[in-house]
Motif scaffolding. Sequence first.
Motif, PDB file in Angstrom:
ATOM      1  N   ALA A  49      -6.593  15.703  -8.692  1.00 42.45           N
ATOM      2  CA  ALA A  49      -6.828  16.758  -7.701  1.00 42.45           C
ATOM      3  C   ALA A  49      -6.731  18.137  -8.349  1.00 42.45           C
ATOM      4  O   ALA A  49      -7.566  19.017  -8.089  1.00 42.45           O
ATOM      5  N   GLN A  50      -5.734  18.336  -9.194  1.00 41.87           N
ATOM      6  CA  GLN A  50      -5.582  19.624  -9.880  1.00 41.87           C
ATOM      7  C   GLN A  50      -6.783  19.923 -10.768  1.00 41.87           C
ATOM      8  O   GLN A  50      -7.294  21.054 -10.783  1.00 41.87           O
TER       9      GLN A  50
ATOM     10  N   GLN B 292       4.634   5.533  -8.592  1.00 45.67           N
ATOM     11  CA  GLN B 292       4.850   6.869  -9.152  1.00 45.67           C
ATOM     12  C   GLN B 292       3.716   7.241 -10.112  1.00 45.67           C
ATOM     13  O   GLN B 292       3.214   8.362 -10.076  1.00 45.67           O
TER      14      GLN B 292
ATOM     15  N   GLU C 207      -2.572  13.187  -8.346  1.00 43.84           N
ATOM     16  CA  GLU C 207      -2.216  14.600  -8.313  1.00 43.84           C
ATOM     17  C   GLU C 207      -2.915  15.350  -9.453  1.00 43.84           C
ATOM     18  O   GLU C 207      -3.490  16.420  -9.243  1.00 43.84           O
ATOM     19  N   LEU C 208      -2.881  14.782 -10.655  1.00 43.57           N
ATOM     20  CA  LEU C 208      -3.544  15.413 -11.790  1.00 43.57           C
ATOM     21  C   LEU C 208      -5.047  15.486 -11.556  1.00 43.57           C
ATOM     22  O   LEU C 208      -5.682  16.508 -11.832  1.00 43.57           O
TER      23      LEU C 208
ATOM     24  N   THR D 170       0.622   8.020  -8.053  1.00 46.33           N
ATOM     25  CA  THR D 170       0.721   9.325  -7.395  1.00 46.33           C
ATOM     26  C   THR D 170       0.482  10.455  -8.380  1.00 46.33           C
ATOM     27  O   THR D 170      -0.266  11.399  -8.090  1.00 46.33           O
ATOM     28  N   ARG D 171       1.093  10.359  -9.551  1.00 43.19           N
ATOM     29  CA  ARG D 171       0.894  11.398 -10.576  1.00 43.19           C
ATOM     30  C   ARG D 171      -0.560  11.472 -11.023  1.00 43.19           C
ATOM     31  O   ARG D 171      -1.095  12.558 -11.245  1.00 43.19           O
TER      32      ARG D 171
END
Length: 81
Positions: free
Chosen positions: A49-50, A39, A46-47, A42-43
């Motif tokens: 990528a943002q 988890q 994701e951050l 993944t976070r």
Amino acid sequence: MTAADAFAGAQRAAGVIAAKHRGDLAGAQELLADFPDEQARTRAFELLAQLALSILRAQTGQTMDELVKELSLHIAAASSD
């Protein structure tokens, strides 16, 4: 998870990508193993990528929707190779 933890994870994720890019697969694996769990990994990605898309948006003037559409087309093209 604190904001500091999230950004430290994103920085680690960037390190994974940089290590892979320079051919340091062992270093990339070591950085991946430093995540406490799936988890958190993944976070972090994701951050990352943002943040990367936000930088690109600021430089190109494109909307986020335009960037995501373009990225999706690149992913589709790469997956068909």
